[in-house]
Design a protein around this motif. Structure first.
Motif, PDB file in Angstrom:
ATOM      1  N   UNK A 239       1.087  -1.117  -0.039  1.00 27.69           N
ATOM      2  CA  UNK A 239      -0.040   0.046   0.010  1.00 27.69           C
ATOM      3  C   UNK A 239       0.802   1.244   0.106  1.00 27.69           C
ATOM      4  N   UNK A 240       0.298   2.450  -0.348  1.00 28.05           N
ATOM      5  CA  UNK A 240       0.809   3.774  -0.361  1.00 28.05           C
ATOM      6  C   UNK A 240       1.242   4.158   1.263  1.00 28.05           C
ATOM      7  N   UNK A 241       2.102   4.885   1.574  1.00 27.27           N
ATOM      8  CA  UNK A 241       2.548   5.340   2.763  1.00 27.27           C
ATOM      9  C   UNK A 241       1.451   6.057   3.540  1.00 27.27           C
ATOM     10  N   UNK A 242       0.419   6.666   2.717  1.00 27.41           N
ATOM     11  CA  UNK A 242      -0.685   7.521   3.255  1.00 27.41           C
ATOM     12  C   UNK A 242      -0.734   8.638   2.358  1.00 27.41           C
ATOM     13  N   UNK A 243      -1.946   8.861   1.928  1.00 26.56           N
ATOM     14  CA  UNK A 243      -2.250  10.129   0.933  1.00 26.56           C
ATOM     15  C   UNK A 243      -1.976  11.425   1.745  1.00 26.56           C
ATOM     16  N   UNK A 244      -2.213  11.207   3.052  1.00 32.96           N
ATOM     17  CA  UNK A 244      -2.528  12.565   3.821  1.00 32.96           C
ATOM     18  C   UNK A 244      -1.198  13.086   4.145  1.00 32.96           C
ATOM     19  N   UNK A 245       0.083  12.110   4.237  1.00 32.07           N
ATOM     20  CA  UNK A 245       1.192  12.535   4.347  1.00 32.07           C
ATOM     21  C   UNK A 245       1.739  13.188   3.093  1.00 32.07           C
ATOM     22  N   UNK A 246       1.415  12.353   1.775  1.00 31.66           N
ATOM     23  CA  UNK A 246       2.090  13.083   0.691  1.00 31.66           C
ATOM     24  C   UNK A 246       1.416  14.445   0.506  1.00 31.66           C
ATOM     25  N   UNK A 247      -0.016  14.682   0.807  1.00 34.69           N
ATOM     26  CA  UNK A 247      -0.657  15.873   0.561  1.00 34.69           C
ATOM     27  C   UNK A 247       0.141  17.027   1.285  1.00 34.69           C
ATOM     28  N   UNK A 248       0.235  16.523   2.736  1.00 31.88           N
ATOM     29  CA  UNK A 248       0.891  17.472   3.639  1.00 31.88           C
ATOM     30  C   UNK A 248       2.289  18.022   3.294  1.00 31.88           C
ATOM     31  N   UNK A 249       3.118  16.983   2.744  1.00 36.41           N
ATOM     32  CA  UNK A 249       4.540  17.346   2.356  1.00 36.41           C
ATOM     33  C   UNK A 249       4.551  18.163   1.009  1.00 36.41           C
ATOM     34  N   UNK A 250       3.586  17.952   0.178  1.00 38.30           N
ATOM     35  CA  UNK A 250       3.469  18.889  -1.195  1.00 38.30           C
ATOM     36  C   UNK A 250       3.087  20.044  -0.705  1.00 38.30           C
ATOM     37  N   UNK A 251       2.187  20.120   0.262  1.00 40.21           N
ATOM     38  CA  UNK A 251       1.726  21.549   0.874  1.00 40.21           C
ATOM     39  C   UNK A 251       2.939  22.463   1.204  1.00 40.21           C
ATOM     40  N   UNK A 252       3.858  21.729   2.075  1.00 42.41           N
ATOM     41  CA  UNK A 252       4.972  22.527   2.712  1.00 42.41           C
ATOM     42  C   UNK A 252       6.037  22.755   1.466  1.00 42.41           C
ATOM     43  N   UNK A 253       6.123  22.087   0.491  1.00 41.72           N
ATOM     44  CA  UNK A 253       6.934  22.577  -0.561  1.00 41.72           C
ATOM     45  C   UNK A 253       6.758  23.896  -0.829  1.00 41.72           C
ATOM     46  N   UNK A 254       5.628  24.287  -1.101  1.00 36.37           N
ATOM     47  CA  UNK A 254       5.301  25.587  -1.517  1.00 36.37           C
ATOM     48  C   UNK A 254       5.016  26.714  -0.337  1.00 36.37           C
ATOM     49  N   UNK A 255       4.572  26.222   0.981  1.00 36.51           N
ATOM     50  CA  UNK A 255       4.201  26.773   1.897  1.00 36.51           C
ATOM     51  C   UNK A 255       5.069  26.453   3.052  1.00 36.51           C
TER      52      UNK A 255
END
Length: 760
Positions: A259-275
């Motif tokens: 399984x994927x490590x967790x979509x919430x973590x990917x979304x959070x890290x992606x948001x932090x890249x720009x913010x």
């Protein structure tokens, strides 16, 4: 040859000899009768102790003592003036630049006595700076564990850490400050703790940190996605579970291996890249709990990868993120400079140059040598007539002049701190050499006025100021906030009040931020950035404003005035406010705080903030003329763009080019520089179901706002339009999340039944 040297700020030496304060003993526990060394503080307090303790605690002290015993002079600390040796009877005295309080705490951490721990950040930082300077590693480890260093105000930590050259604490403060804006108003009372160079380093470090953190997070996110075989939830171990639950959990773990490590973590890290403001432990928890609210918890969860994530797992995830960032932040640490900006001085290897007319007179009786080694031949009589400083200096007995090899008598030389350009402009005005005049730049005008003020040439200052009003020689008007700020910073640095006021008024024509100051930010101090309300002569209800280190901005009322208010008069206890205290006790005045939106316990950091716009409009906050109102209006006009600029500039843009045809017609227009305009598209970084009501989230374009004439940048969202046949419908609903949830369910059904498209 007679050579005198004058440095910046030099004045005539006072008559008489300066007497240092008599040393006093600290007393117990630093009164060892068998002491073989005395440590003397900068305020002349003696600590008697054994050398052995210093040798064991510090390599620097060990080398100092070894060099002392071998009569070697160079200091291992790299500074010849950091210490000096004296003698008191049979005991050597080592004089250090630290004061009594710092040395008392420092020695208590390495000697067998009760430790003396400072109670405030302002006292901890100089202690840590001294421990680092003398390489007392055991003391450093104790100090860095103190809770004062982990202050809630990273800007204050940075200002003090930079002052004492604490690279690790500077880096920590920069990292912790990324989730809050850096503005003059936001710094408030801490602005006075910064030098201009420290502020410039902070601005640059934050910019570099955002870039390296974004890259590090992108790499970490990619590597995390590649670890699908070890998802977060499979790392959970529970010591006490029933056999049924263990069977279910192990069965679930087996099914999750790919399984994927967790979509919430990917979304959070992606948001932090720009913010990067969202990059902290609290926001990580919020991101996870938002995900749980959208997908349920426990065995009812629709996201099997995150069904059983615990707080321990989240802490481990955050620790992993921190580890991924530590190496990247080290790159920023290596770029931090602790050197103050200083004018370049000429080296001895540069040859002395002679200047042409009118500074080559054969009958001149004095040479002024600039800092870049250019000689100006002048007359003592001219200097005496125009300068009180030179009149007094040249009236003192002069050393006898020496003879050169060819038998001609040489002229006395005075080495000046000013460069050749400044001396050229100053002496040209002095000697009425009108052909030498030229159109002054901002820096040249301020420097020549500062030199005239330094050497007490009052008449010459009047002449220079009148020249600057002539269009042939006048300073060109500022073309941006950087130019206006340069003039203001230089004028404040040289204490030219008239020029500082003019420059402060010119800054009102531009949006003013720390970033807009550019490299010239190093020219100013924090106090100079805070003095604008004084230059504008602001008044609160017609009572003048004064700044207090303890209470922020206050206003002064005469005791005899018929003034009624519900506010409580304030007293001053900080030594920095002794002038205000004297006004209250002896001058017959009462002081009140300028009202703050958070109540009387809060201090106003800047009366030019946006919360005071309404007071300028209704006449509560005033100044002679319209300067205050203009300043607040400019702040209001630019506040929207200041807050939105970073989000707009960091949009993901894809440009149309030869290799990527988007079907748009080629642009035939050109910009102001004559280059062909490009066409492209902005790809919104949207989280399609970012809340419990399945509402989409996007930081910039999905937030509705109306274009306003007095809000720069607010017109951007008016350019967002729906395609033909569609419409954009917005709604603002407060405290009605449950209702929106049911609406979203109905909308989801309609998507399937009628092929509608929409979201709430």
């Amino acid at each position: 040859m007679v050579v005198l040297e004058l440095n910046h700020g030099d004045t005539l030496p006072p008559i008489g000899t300066h007497v240092d304060p008599s040393p006093v003993d600290f007393g117990a526990p630093y009164d060892d009768e068998d002491a073989d060394i005395i440590i003397r503080s900068s305020d002349a307090v003696d600590f008697r102790l054994q050398k052995l303790f210093l040798v064991k605690a510090s390599r620097i002290f060990k080398e100092l003592l070894l060099r002392r015993s071998s009569n070697s002079q160079p200091s291992p600390t790299g500074s010849q003036d950091s210490h000096r040796w004296e003698q008191k009877g049979d005991v050597a005295v080592l004089c250090l630049p630290e004061d009594r309080n710092v040395l008392e705490s420092l020695l208590s951490l390495v000697l067998p006595v009760s430790p003396v721990i400072p109670t405030s950040l302002e006292l901890v930082m100089p202690l840590l700076g001294a421990a680092t300077k003398y390489q007392m590693h055991s003391a450093i480890s104790v100090i860095r564990r103190l809770e004062q260093i982990s202050s809630d105000n990273p800007f204050r930590v940075y200002s003090l850490a930079w002052r004492f050259r604490l690279r690790g604490e500077c880096l920590m403060a920069v990292r912790l400050s990324l989730d809050r804006p850096l503005t003059i108003e936001g710094l408030g009372e801490d602005l006075c703790l910064f030098s201009g160079q420290a502020l410039l380093e902070l601005v640059n470090c934050r910019s570099r940190s955002n870039a390296v953190i974004s890259d590090a997070l992108r790499l970490y996110r990619v590597s995390k996605a590649a670890e699908a075989s070890t998802p977060v939830s499979t790392q959970i171990s529970s010591p006490e579970v029933s056999s049924d639950s263990s069977h279910k959990k192990s069965k679930k773990s087996v099914s999750q291996k790919n399984a994927d490590p967790g979509p919430w973590l990917q979304q959070y890290l992606s948001r932090c890249e720009s913010d990067t403001t969202a990059l902290n432990r609290r926001q990580l928890y919020f991101a996870f709990h938002d995900h749980l609210r959208a997908h349920g918890t426990g065995e009812d969860s629709t996201c099997s990868a995150c069904a059983d994530v615990s707080a321990d797992i989240l802490d481990r995830e955050w620790a992993a993120v921190e580890d991924a960032l530590s190496g990247a932040m080290q790159m920023v640490s290596d770029m931090i400079s602790f050197e103050e900006a200083t004018p370049q001085q000429a080296t001895s290897s540069v040859s002395v140059q002679a200047l042409g007319w009118p500074f080559t007179a054969d009958d001149a009786d004095l040479i002024l040598r600039s800092s870049d080694l250019v000689d100006f031949r002048v007359y003592k009589s001219s200097l005496r007539a125009s300068s009180i400083f030179f009149r007094d200096m040249l009236s003192l007995p002069q050393p006898s002049e020496s003879l050169s090899q060819n038998g001609n008598q040489t002229l006395p030389i005075i080495a000046m701190a000013e460069d050749s350009q400044t001396l050229h402009d100053l002496l040209s005005v002095l000697m009425h050499a009108s052909p030498m005049y030229h159109r002054f730049s901002v820096t040249e005008a301020i420097n020549v006025l500062a030199a005239a003020q330094k050497y007490q040439m009052e008449g010459l200052m009047t002449t220079i100021r009148s020249l600057l009003q002539d269009p042939k020689f006048a300073v060109p008007p500022p073309i941006g906030p950087g130019t206006a700020f340069t003039a203001y910073a230089l004028a404040c640095k040289h204490q030219l009040a008239e020029e500082a006021l003019q420059a402060a008024r010119s800054t009102l024509e531009f949006p003013f931020t720390l970033e807009s100051c550019g490299g010239d930010l190093s020219l100013a101090s924090g106090d100079a950035l805070r003095v604008a309300p004084l230059l504008l002569r602001l008044s609160w209800q017609e009572w003048p404003l004064f700044h207090s280190r303890e209470h922020g901005w206050t206003f002064r009322v005469s005791q005899n005035a018929a003034y009624t208010t519900r506010q409580t008069p304030i007293d001053f206890h900080d030594p920095a406010d002794e002038v205000l205290q004297a006004m209250g006790l002896q001058g017959g005045h009462v002081f009140y705080k300028v009202p703050h939106k958070d109540g009387e316990s809060a201090n106003v950091g800047s009366p030019l903030g946006k919360t005071f716009i309404k007071y300028a409009q209704d006449g509560t906050l005033t100044s002679p003329g319209d300067e205050a109102k203009n300043a607040l209006d400019m702040n209001a006009q630019c506040s929207y763009w200041i807050s939105a600029r970073d989000r707009v500039m960091k949009q993901m843009v894809v440009w149309q080019n030869r290799s990527l045809d988007m079907g748009m017609p080629a642009a035939h227009d050109t910009d102001d520089a004559g280059a062909a305009k490009k066409l492209g598209v902005i790809i919104p970084q949207v989280i399609t179901m970012g809340t419990v009501t399945r509402r989409a989230i996007e930081k910039t374009w999905l937030t509705a706002s109306n274009a306003k004439k007095n809000r720069v940048g607010s017109e951007l969202k008016a350019m967002v339009r729906a395609p033909d046949g569609y419409a954009i419908v917005g709604a603002d609903v407060d405290s009605e999340e449950p209702l929106l949830y049911y609406v979203s369910v109905v909308a989801s059904v309609l998507v399937v039944a009628s092929k509608w498209n929409g979201s709430t």
